[in-house]
Scaffold this active site. Structure first.
Site, PDB file in Angstrom:
ATOM      1  N   ASN A   9       1.283  -1.103  -0.256  1.00 45.83           N
ATOM      2  CA  ASN A   9      -0.244   0.003   0.407  1.00 45.83           C
ATOM      3  C   ASN A   9       0.829   1.397   0.025  1.00 45.83           C
ATOM      4  OD1 ASN A   9      -1.988   2.139   0.990  1.00 45.83           O
ATOM      5  ND2 ASN A   9      -2.246   1.255   2.711  1.00 45.83           N
ATOM      6  N   LYS A  11       0.348   4.632  -0.184  1.00 46.66           N
ATOM      7  CA  LYS A  11      -0.031   5.800   0.152  1.00 46.66           C
ATOM      8  C   LYS A  11      -0.065   6.981  -0.668  1.00 46.66           C
ATOM      9  CE  LYS A  11      -0.383   2.960   4.789  1.00 46.66           C
ATOM     10  NZ  LYS A  11      -0.247   3.691   5.892  1.00 46.66           N
ATOM     11  N   HIS A  95      -9.121   1.527   4.595  1.00 47.12           N
ATOM     12  CA  HIS A  95      -8.578   1.094   5.680  1.00 47.12           C
ATOM     13  C   HIS A  95      -8.498   2.740   6.409  1.00 47.12           C
ATOM     14  CE1 HIS A  95      -4.175   2.812   6.231  1.00 47.12           C
ATOM     15  NE2 HIS A  95      -3.692   1.725   5.677  1.00 47.12           N
ATOM     16  N   GLU A  97      -7.262   4.556   7.801  1.00 43.79           N
ATOM     17  CA  GLU A  97      -6.696   6.485   7.648  1.00 43.79           C
ATOM     18  C   GLU A  97      -7.564   7.046   6.963  1.00 43.79           C
ATOM     19  OE1 GLU A  97      -3.277   5.660   5.186  1.00 43.79           O
ATOM     20  OE2 GLU A  97      -2.323   5.014   7.118  1.00 43.79           O
ATOM     21  N   GLU A 167      -5.164  -4.828  10.881  1.00 43.48           N
ATOM     22  CA  GLU A 167      -5.243  -3.686  10.614  1.00 43.48           C
ATOM     23  C   GLU A 167      -4.524  -3.583  11.838  1.00 43.48           C
ATOM     24  OE1 GLU A 167      -2.737  -2.919   7.049  1.00 43.48           O
ATOM     25  OE2 GLU A 167      -4.384  -1.520   6.762  1.00 43.48           O
ATOM     26  N   GLY A 173       1.791   1.901  10.745  1.00 45.00           N
ATOM     27  CA  GLY A 173       3.503   3.295  10.241  1.00 45.00           C
ATOM     28  C   GLY A 173       3.853   4.223  11.822  1.00 45.00           C
ATOM     29  N   SER A 213       3.374  -2.072  10.010  1.00 43.29           N
ATOM     30  CA  SER A 213       4.564  -2.275  10.351  1.00 43.29           C
ATOM     31  C   SER A 213       5.210  -3.726  10.051  1.00 43.29           C
ATOM     32  CB  SER A 213       5.143  -1.784  11.669  1.00 43.29           C
ATOM     33  OG  SER A 213       4.708  -0.528  12.392  1.00 43.29           O
TER      34      SER A 213
END
Ligand code: PGA
Length: 251
Positions: A9, A11, A95, A97, A167, A173, A213
């Site tokens: 991904n 991003k 996701h 985010e 996730e 991250g 991660s």
């Protein structure tokens, strides 16, 4: 059995030249890998370019999001039919985010998932708890709700291309990966939920990816868990050598 999927991904990273270079390096670095699926998810403007560069390669191209409608007056949105048309096979949906920064609700994610399925694009539905939710012992409640609402009304026959990505938000991250045991525990529960919801066939065949991660140093132990069927990789997927090592995990 379940063929592992290693998905990058990207991003909102990289510009055109960097996209070209990373894909060229990656194509060479994962040549000959046959027993696992490799997917890269670049930003929208580079999807067609990525699909062209990867045309003769087994690496698939996916998108990071899509619209909940196939066409029409939706300024700024991208239809799953368009993504399919430029060569995408999968789309990441829900996701964290997008849930957190763009306010995406389970209902909206569900509408996107239905539309992606209708367009023949295979969804990767992301689920996961925040640190506060984990500390309050609400991890499973949160994930069950995301699954129930995200997959509302879906028939077993429509799940053929479905992938779930677990996730944990606190691991994305942050460099703080879930332990293999923590990941396995949640993946197992997701698989049991799939069994109750869709039956044993769907439960046994649906790939459940871990994300948060994942890197070249921890991929092997994560992939050694029986219900971890792959990884959704952010930061480490932007470096060809690291992502290639992740693709070549040894479990
Ligand atoms: P990360 O991102 O690997 O950089 O933690 C994973 C993701 O957000 O999919």
């Amino acid at each position: 059995m379940r063929r592992p999927i290693l998905a990058g991904n990207w991003k909102m990273n990289l510009l055109r030249r960097e996209v070209e270079r990373l894909l060229d390096e990656l194509r060479a670095a994962v040549a000959g890998v046959a027993d696992r699926e490799v997917l890269v998810c670049p930003p929208f403007p580079y999807l067609a370019q990525a699909a062209a560069i990867l045309e003769a390669s087994p690496i698939q191209v996916g998108a990071q999001d899509c619209c909940w409608e196939l066409r029409g007056a939706f300024t700024g949105e991208v239809s799953p039919a368009m993504l399919k048309d430029v060569g995408c096979t999968r789309v990441i949906l829900g996701h964290s985010e997008r849930r957190q920064l763009l306010g995406e609700t389970d209902e909206r994610i569900h509408a996107k998932l239905r539309c992606a399925v209708k367009a023949g694009l295979n969804p990767i539905l992301c689920v996961g708890e925040t640190l506060e939710e984990r500390q309050a012992d609400r991890t499973w409640d949160v994930i069950r709700r995301q699954l129930e609402r995200g997959l509302l009304g879906l028939e077993a026959a429509e799940t053929a291309g479905l992938v779930i990505a677990y996730e944990p938000v606190w691991a994305i991250g942050t460099g703080q990966t879930a332990t293999p045991a923590q990941a396995q525990h949640v993946h197992r529960r997701i698989r049991s939920w799939l069994e109750k919801r869709f039956g044993p066939g769907v439960s046994a065949s649906t790939r459940i990816l871990y994300g948060g991660s994942v890197n070249a140093g921890n991929v092997d132990v994560l992939m050694a868990e029986p219900d971890v069927d792959g990884g959704l990789v952010g930061g480490a997927s932007l470096r060809a050598a690291d992502f290639a090592r992740i693709v070549r995990f040894e479990a």
